[in-house]
Design a protein around this motif. Structure first.
Motif, mmCIF file in Angstrom:
data_model
loop_
_atom_site.group_PDB
_atom_site.id
_atom_site.type_symbol
_atom_site.label_atom_id
_atom_site.label_comp_id
_atom_site.label_asym_id
_atom_site.label_seq_id
_atom_site.Cartn_x
_atom_site.Cartn_y
_atom_site.Cartn_z
ATOM 1 N N GLY A 12 2.958 99.205 18.645
ATOM 2 C CA GLY A 12 2.111 98.061 18.919
ATOM 3 C C GLY A 12 2.701 96.868 18.229
ATOM 4 O O GLY A 12 3.361 96.998 17.221
ATOM 5 N N ILE A 13 2.187 95.758 18.883
ATOM 6 C CA ILE A 13 2.191 94.404 18.069
ATOM 7 C C ILE A 13 1.322 93.857 17.672
ATOM 8 O O ILE A 13 0.032 93.427 18.702
ATOM 9 C CB ILE A 13 3.389 93.596 19.060
ATOM 10 N N VAL A 14 0.871 93.120 16.728
ATOM 11 C CA VAL A 14 -0.379 92.548 16.169
ATOM 12 C C VAL A 14 0.206 91.063 15.621
ATOM 13 O O VAL A 14 0.945 90.983 14.815
ATOM 14 C CB VAL A 14 -1.011 93.344 15.010
ATOM 15 N N VAL A 15 -0.488 90.122 16.394
ATOM 16 C CA VAL A 15 -0.282 88.612 15.922
ATOM 17 C C VAL A 15 -1.507 88.193 15.356
ATOM 18 O O VAL A 15 -2.709 88.382 15.747
ATOM 19 C CB VAL A 15 0.184 87.841 17.292
ATOM 20 N N ARG A 16 -1.227 87.733 14.133
ATOM 21 C CA ARG A 16 -2.381 87.251 13.389
ATOM 22 C C ARG A 16 -2.407 85.848 12.700
ATOM 23 O O ARG A 16 -1.336 85.502 11.978
ATOM 24 C CB ARG A 16 -2.704 88.145 12.154
ATOM 25 N N GLU A 17 -2.966 84.824 13.204
ATOM 26 C CA GLU A 17 -3.320 83.450 12.865
ATOM 27 C C GLU A 17 -1.985 82.800 12.567
ATOM 28 O O GLU A 17 -1.819 82.247 11.618
ATOM 29 C CB GLU A 17 -3.929 83.588 11.449
ATOM 30 N N ILE A 18 -1.232 82.715 13.571
ATOM 31 C CA ILE A 18 0.019 81.981 13.746
ATOM 32 C C ILE A 18 -0.224 80.558 13.972
ATOM 33 O O ILE A 18 -0.700 80.137 14.815
ATOM 34 C CB ILE A 18 1.107 82.702 14.692
ATOM 35 N N ASP A 19 0.451 79.936 12.980
ATOM 36 C CA ASP A 19 0.595 78.097 13.240
ATOM 37 C C ASP A 19 2.110 78.013 13.044
ATOM 38 O O ASP A 19 2.854 78.535 12.622
ATOM 39 C CB ASP A 19 -0.073 77.549 11.828
ATOM 40 N N PHE A 20 2.376 76.944 14.141
ATOM 41 C CA PHE A 20 3.735 76.855 14.152
ATOM 42 C C PHE A 20 3.765 75.096 14.433
ATOM 43 O O PHE A 20 3.254 74.829 15.643
ATOM 44 C CB PHE A 20 4.519 77.261 14.844
#
Length: 275
Positions: A12-20
């Motif tokens: 699985g893939i977990v994306v957490r609080e990404i800012d760019f």
């Protein structure tokens, strides 16, 4: 560094609080989402919403300013490059090569992460190459040069190259671009049937409803909805995010949500931008 996974199977893939931020523009803002193992997750949203940028973060082509992405519980940036290449395959929206390669040679590039050396000569067909060519249905094109292919044939070749990589995760950026309706369905049928964790940026809402187990909706670089297609694709969301006047009803044969567009809702003007 250690090998990222000790057990077989798609992670699985977990994306957490990404800012760019790029060139002073905030592209992704506090993006968090879950992409379950073995499921087909679609990333949808209008142009400029950040879909392709999010995929590039998963693929490690770009580094977020803040936040992290976990693959099987491990930060993607902590995984050795070769290990990552053995696990994750990508089909980009636009692919090009300056070398005069045949379809078979391009498909063989997918086997490089599993070879004994990165410089193995092309032209040494393997079982993975033969299987990928047969799976995608490229037998009649295998000797054709890349530059002689149509846009759809090139897309199928890149999918076959990804299949030859024998990954556990498949990342697709607009995989049905350049394809006619039947070919687009074939590609998504194939992706869904591989038994992998699949994440795809999609423009076509109907294809997203048909093939995805889960949808992540981006709008202005933020996640505005996440869940099963029947939960996410509502008239209110389509009006708010896409500016569409649309009805959503179950398909009479499959039960999947079917988006019926009635016109343009008075919301916001159409914009173009980074995806």
């Amino acid at each position: 560094m250690r090998a990222p996974f000790s057990e077989p199977g798609p992670p699985g893939i977990v994306v957490r609080e990404i800012d760019f931020t790029r060139d002073g523009n905030r592209i992704l803002q506090q993006v968090s989402a879950d992409l379950p193992a073995g499921q087909f997750t679609g990333v949808i949203g209008p142009n400029g919403s950040g879909k392709s940028t999010l995929l590039s973060m998963i693929m490690r082509w770009q580094k977020p300013d803040a936040g992290h992405i976990l693959l099987g519980g491990i930060d993607v940036r902590a995984i050795r490059r070769r290990d990552f290449a053995r696990i994750v395959a990508e089909v980009e929206q636009h692919s090009a090569t300056v070398m005069e390669l045949t379809v078979e040679q391009i498909v063989e590039l997918g086997t490089i992460p599993h070879s004994s050396g990165w410089g193995r000569p092309l032209g040494e067909a393997s079982d993975a190459v033969e299987e990928a060519i047969a799976t995608v249905g490229l037998q009649s094109l295998r000797r054709r040069a890349w530059h002689s292919l149509s846009g759809g044939e090139r897309q199928k070749t890149q999918v076959a190259r990804a299949v030859a990589q024998r990954p556990r995760v498949l990342v697709l950026d607009e995989p049905t671009n350049h394809l006619d309706a039947a070919a687009g369905l074939q590609i998504l049928d194939l992706a869904r049937g591989l038994g992998l964790t699949v994440v795809a940026a999609l423009h076509d809402l109907q294809l997203a409803a048909m093939y995805c187990d889960r949808l992540i909706v981006l709008d202005g670089g933020r996640v505005c909805a996440e869940g099963a297609p029947a939960e996410v694709l509502t008239p209110d969301l389509l009006a708010q995010v896409y500016g569409l006047d649309a009805e959503v009803m179950p398909h009479p044969r499959t039960g999947a949500p079917m988006v019926v567009m009635c016109g343009v809702a008075p919301s916001r003007p159409m914009t173009e931008g980074v995806r």
